[in-house]
Design an enzyme around this catalytic site. Structure first.
Site, short mmCIF file in Angstrom:
data_model
loop_
_atom_site.label_atom_id
_atom_site.label_comp_id
_atom_site.label_asym_id
_atom_site.label_seq_id
_atom_site.Cartn_x
_atom_site.Cartn_y
_atom_site.Cartn_z
N HIS A 17 -14.12 -16.00 16.61
CA HIS A 17 -14.03 -17.14 15.88
C HIS A 17 -12.88 -17.38 15.33
O HIS A 17 -12.49 -18.45 15.05
CB HIS A 17 -15.15 -17.05 14.62
CG HIS A 17 -14.76 -16.66 13.38
ND1 HIS A 17 -15.35 -15.26 13.23
CD2 HIS A 17 -13.83 -16.61 12.39
CE1 HIS A 17 -14.76 -14.66 11.97
NE2 HIS A 17 -14.02 -15.42 11.73
N ASP A 48 -19.06 -11.95 18.48
CA ASP A 48 -17.87 -12.44 17.73
C ASP A 48 -16.62 -11.34 17.85
O ASP A 48 -15.95 -11.10 16.94
CB ASP A 48 -18.04 -12.53 16.31
CG ASP A 48 -17.27 -13.52 15.64
OD1 ASP A 48 -16.43 -14.21 16.25
OD2 ASP A 48 -17.05 -13.57 14.39
N SER A 91 -10.64 -11.50 8.40
CA SER A 91 -11.42 -11.36 9.89
C SER A 91 -10.79 -11.01 11.06
O SER A 91 -9.58 -11.25 11.21
CB SER A 91 -12.04 -12.97 10.13
OG SER A 91 -12.88 -13.32 9.10
#
Length: 346
Positions: free
Chosen positions: A96, A126, A203
């Site tokens: 993402h 992901d 992230s």
């Protein structure tokens, strides 16, 4: 009482208190030494891993640049170097973080920036892999090692590294709070839960143990909660990174069953404390062709004991399309072994 006896008792009392004082001092020193040791270990991990942790951002396409004329580079996430060849550094991050952008850039710890190529993206987990060419900017950077899953336990100290809020390299400290968490973020989860702070921009960064090895990849935090951060576990991370690097995609096995954990009543009735029950067999699937049936109890998969549905998922990650596996089941009062040929998941 004889004065010599009294003096001797007083002497013994004094010695007793001196010993207590010394022991107390030793315990205090040991405690200080332990704290100092942990402090030094954390400092070393940060020093050793900082060059391998990167900031990832995108730049707009030429047709869109006028909208961003006066804006700074927008940090969108973090990543870390996990492999090095003679020509390239390979960088792990979240899928993402990359999104649909084809202009992805890496900012290294020394603030030097390089354009990265997307090697592969796996949306179910992901996870994405990027690569940059090796040159004078990054030639000394070393890849981070991945920890062995068996060494990862609840309560162990961890450091979450990344670039939160575009602040650059940041490390937060905490413990692993839980394992195998499923919170509805990705199709494939079984996350590590940690109270090491994970913020927007972290992230894709690594979750590290005190040996500087990667135990997971930061993926999300619960904004409404305190100390609720999540990371992709290394046993998933390792397999996906390996496949993306080699093939640019991830190939998964397909069995074609839905399973559930056994109730306590069923365990007692069968006289076992492990296994999963097949709830559904999909038509024309490998399980269907091998004549597995709804209600069958799976107790072993390829020789490994199946404790529950999460354990079966972990074991199943090891098989690939084309593999022939043996599944031990209980059907009614009978135990039997069924052979299944795993297909590729479409």
């Amino acid at each position: 009482m004889d004065s010599d006896v009294i003096r001797q008792k007083i002497k013994l009392i004094i010695i007793y208190f001196i010993i207590l004082s010394v022991l107390s001092s030793c315990e205090e020193k040991k405690e200080k030494d332990a704290v100092k040791l942990i402090q030094e270990r954390i400092e070393k991990v940060i020093k050793d891993t900082t060059p391998s942790v990167v900031t990832i951002f995108t730049k707009p396409k030429k047709s869109e640049q006028i909208l961003f004329k006066d804006s700074d580079d927008e940090s969108i996430g973090s990543g870390f170097v996990f492999k090095k060849t003679q020509t390239h550094l390979y960088i792990a991050t979240n899928a993402h973080v990359i999104g649909n952008n084809n202009q992805v850039y890496i900012r290294f710890y020394n603030d030097r920036v390089m354009k990265a190529d997307v090697v592969g993206i796996d949306n179910p987990t992901d996870i994405a892999v990027l690569k940059v060419k090796i040159n004078h900017i990054n030639k000394d950077i070393k890849p981070l090692a991945l920890e062995d899953t068996k060494n990862i336990n609840i309560g162990m100290f961890v450091l979450a590294a990344g670039s939160p809020y575009n602040l650059g390299h940041t490390y937060t400290f905490g413990i692993i709070s839980a394992l195998d968490r499923n919170v509805g973020i990705s199709e494939i989860e079984n996350f590590i839960q940690t109270d090491a702070a994970i913020n927007p921009g972290d992230s894709g960064g690594p979750l590290l143990d005190l040996n500087g090895k990667v135990v997971g990849m930061n993926i999300a935090t619960v904004q409404s909660g305190q100390g609720l951060g999540f990371a992709i576990p290394v046993y998933i991370l390792s397999d996906v990174l390996n496949q993306l690097t080699k093939y640019g995609k991830v190939t998964r096995g397909y069995l074609g069953i839905n399973v559930g954990d056994l109730s306590e009543e069923l365990k007692e009735k069968l006289g076992i404390d492990y296994g999963v029950i097949i709830l559904k067999v999909k038509k024309n699937s490998p399980a269907y062709l091998a004549e597995l049936k709804e209600g069958d109890i799976i107790t072993k998969f390829n020789g490994e004991l199946v404790k529950n549905s999460k354990e079966l998922y972990k074991i199943f990650q090891k098989v690939k399309p084309g593999d022939m596996v043996e599944i031990e089941i209980i059907r009614g009062q009978t135990k039997k072994v069924v052979t299944v040929i795993i297909q590729e998941k479409s």
